[in-house]
Scaffold this active site. Structure first.
Site, PDB file in Angstrom:
ATOM      1  CG  ASP A  43      37.251  56.293  29.621  1.00 20.46           C
ATOM      2  OD1 ASP A  43      36.885  55.126  29.860  1.00 20.46           O
ATOM      3  OD2 ASP A  43      38.207  56.835  30.206  1.00 20.46           O
TER       4      ASP A  43
ATOM      5  NE  ARG B 247      43.074  54.176  35.898  1.00 20.50           N
ATOM      6  CZ  ARG B 247      42.017  54.018  36.666  1.00 20.50           C
ATOM      7  NH1 ARG B 247      42.104  54.180  37.957  1.00 20.50           N
ATOM      8  NH2 ARG B 247      40.855  53.696  36.150  1.00 20.50           N
ATOM      9  N   GLY B 248      41.780  57.382  34.757  1.00 16.59           N
ATOM     10  CA  GLY B 248      40.362  57.426  35.135  1.00 16.59           C
ATOM     11  C   GLY B 248      39.800  58.750  34.665  1.00 16.59           C
ATOM     12  CB  ALA B 249      36.932  59.625  32.501  1.00 15.35           C
TER      13      ALA B 249
ATOM     14  CD  GLN C 291      43.505  49.961  33.532  1.00 14.45           C
ATOM     15  OE1 GLN C 291      43.591  48.769  33.201  1.00 14.45           O
ATOM     16  NE2 GLN C 291      43.515  50.938  32.643  1.00 14.45           N
TER      17      GLN C 291
ATOM     18  CG  ASN D  42      34.250  51.947  30.466  1.00 19.27           C
ATOM     19  OD1 ASN D  42      34.690  52.922  31.046  1.00 19.27           O
ATOM     20  ND2 ASN D  42      34.133  50.757  31.018  1.00 19.27           N
ATOM     21  CE  LYS D  43      40.879  51.137  30.189  1.00 22.66           C
ATOM     22  NZ  LYS D  43      41.816  51.893  29.344  1.00 22.66           N
TER      23      LYS D  43
ATOM     24  NE  ARG E 223      44.940  57.700  28.768  1.00 24.87           N
ATOM     25  CZ  ARG E 223      44.346  56.765  29.508  1.00 24.87           C
ATOM     26  NH1 ARG E 223      44.128  56.999  30.798  1.00 24.87           N
ATOM     27  NH2 ARG E 223      43.948  55.616  28.977  1.00 24.87           N
TER      28      ARG E 223
HETATM   29  C1  LIG Z   1      35.622  56.508  36.538  1.00 25.13           C
HETATM   30  S1  LIG Z   1      36.970  56.040  35.548  1.00 25.13           S
HETATM   31  C2  LIG Z   1      36.285  55.927  33.987  1.00 25.13           C
HETATM   32  C3  LIG Z   1      37.096  55.039  33.048  1.00 25.13           C
HETATM   33  O1  LIG Z   1      38.493  55.407  32.913  1.00 25.13           O
HETATM   34  C4  LIG Z   1      39.278  54.188  32.799  1.00 25.13           C
HETATM   35  O2  LIG Z   1      40.211  54.224  31.752  1.00 25.13           O
HETATM   36  P1  LIG Z   1      41.806  54.411  32.078  1.00 25.13           P
HETATM   37  O3  LIG Z   1      42.148  53.493  33.212  1.00 25.13           O
HETATM   38  O4  LIG Z   1      42.496  54.039  30.767  1.00 25.13           O
HETATM   39  O5  LIG Z   1      41.961  55.876  32.412  1.00 25.13           O
HETATM   40  C5  LIG Z   1      38.253  53.125  32.521  1.00 25.13           C
HETATM   41  O6  LIG Z   1      37.834  53.132  31.168  1.00 25.13           O
HETATM   42  C6  LIG Z   1      37.152  53.587  33.443  1.00 25.13           C
HETATM   43  O7  LIG Z   1      35.953  52.908  33.242  1.00 25.13           O
END
Ligand SMILES: CSC[C@H]1O[C@H](OP(=O)(O)O)[C@H](O)[C@@H]1O
Length: 349
Positions: free
Chosen positions: A238, A47-49, A197, A248-249, A90
């Site tokens: 994101d 995960r992570g954009a 996370q 964002n999260k 996603r």
């Molecule tokens: C550099 S990661 C950007 C962003 O992605 C994460 O979401 P997820 O864990 O659901 O994929 C989070 O919003 C991060 O800030």
């Protein structure tokens, strides 16, 4: 500095650190085809954009290799079909669709070549996307470090580190850079309910790097901000809309509002591939809703009673008015965002 490599393509397979298992277990998840990659993105193995953009690109490579022996017409059609499936794994992070579109452009430009030549070209493009993301992270870290005061206390949310990118990180990359350039910083990391996370991934990265940090329940952050304990807040993104509104999260908007109330600088750190020039404002960003069990259970153990309804949006939108600056690999973008992001889109200085 330990470079954490969470993504590896080798011998025709894609290996991912299984982030669902961290921090207790460091194990690799093997992807043999694009359906494995779709699952890995959806179930947040990775995960992570930026990371899901890189992984989506390699998923298209796996699809091409698996359809190699089909006729050219069927091969192209199946690869495009797989790309559409991956691009929709996603909905909020724009990097995934950005990477898929980039790979499809390469496919289109080389569709007259043989299937195996196309496979090779797609693999090289996926490797370019991965390499460029690492370079981008380092540039974001350098520009971000310019706004980190010596001895600063930095608050961050979710995970934006090597696990969320091709390595090094965005917001957490800035934190790494500040630490390694001797700024003597310390970090407060939000645990980031419900997928934790922060507690599971950011805390793991900070411990690996011996960066002074404290893990906090999400609801502690407003108190620290109010009491003047936080010098600067740096988070990831994101999807950034043309007017600067940023998805964002979940929990990021709340932090930004309290930061504004108490005059604490609030920065977004993200590659330009996270800016969606086609989306006018945050109102137009699709917010992913995830399964109720992410809220009612922790590690498979039920913590909320059966029968309770759940609302579990994975992201929220921070209005551009709350954002001090957007740290990118080309420098820090400041308000007015609509004007400055439009100039970036149009290639103007
Ligand atoms: C550099 S990661 C950007 C962003 O992605 C994460 O979401 P997820 O864990 O659901 O994929 C989070 O919003 C991060 O800030």
């Amino acid at each position: 500095m330990t470079l954490i490599k969470s993504i590896e393509f080798k011998d025709g397979k894609l290996y991912l650190i299984d982030q669902r298992k961290l921090p207790e277990k460091l194990s690799m998840f093997e992807c043999k085809d694009h359906k494995d990659v779709e699952f890995a993105i959806k179930d947040m193995v990775v995960r992570g954009a930026p990371a899901i953009g890189v992984v989506g690109a390699y998923g298209i490579v796996l699809a091409a290799e698996n359809f190699l022996d089909l006729s050219k017409e069927e091969f192209i059609s199946k690869v495009k079909e797989s790309a559409a499936i991956l691009g929709n794994a996603r909905p909020t992070a724009v990097n995934l669709m950005w990477a898929v579109k980039r790979m499809m452009n390469v496919l289109e430009a080389n569709k007259d070549k043989t299937n195996s030549e196309i496979c090779e070209i797609l693999l090289n493009e996926a490797k370019n996307i991965e390499r460029e993301d690492l370079e981008t992270n380092k540039a974001i870290a350098r520009y971000g470090n310019e706004i980190v005061p010596k001895g600063a206390t930095i608050l961050t949310h979710c995970n934006t580190g090597a696990l969320a990118t091709a390595g090094y990180g965005t917001a957490l990359g800035v934190i790494r850079e500040a630490h390694y350039t001797g700024k003597n910083i310390r970090v407060f990391a939000d645990e980031t309910r419900p997928r934790l996370q922060g507690a599971r991934l950011t805390a793991w990265e900070l411990v690996q790097e011996r960066i002074p940090a404290k893990l906090i329940p999400d609801s502690v952050a407003p108190v620290l901000i109010r009491d003047g304990e936080i010098d600067i807040i740096i988070v990831g993104a994101d999807r950034i809309a043309l007017n600067g509104d940023t998805a964002n999260k979940i929990g990021t908007f709340m932090l930004s509002q309290i930061a504004k109330d108490f005059n604490v600088p609030f920065y977004i750190a993200a590659p330009i591939s996270t800016i969606d020039f086609e989306t006018k404002s945050g109102k137009d960003i699709i917010i992913e809703e995830r399964d109720a069990t992410e809220v009612t259970h922790i590690n498979g153990v039920r913590i909320a009673p059966e029968g309770i309804d759940v609302y579990n949006p994975a992201f929220d939108v921070t209005p551009h008015e709350n954002i001090t600056g957007i740290i990118t690999e080309k420098g820090i973008i400041r308000p007015p965002y609509l004007e400055n992001l439009s100039r970036l889109r149009d290639g103007k200085k």
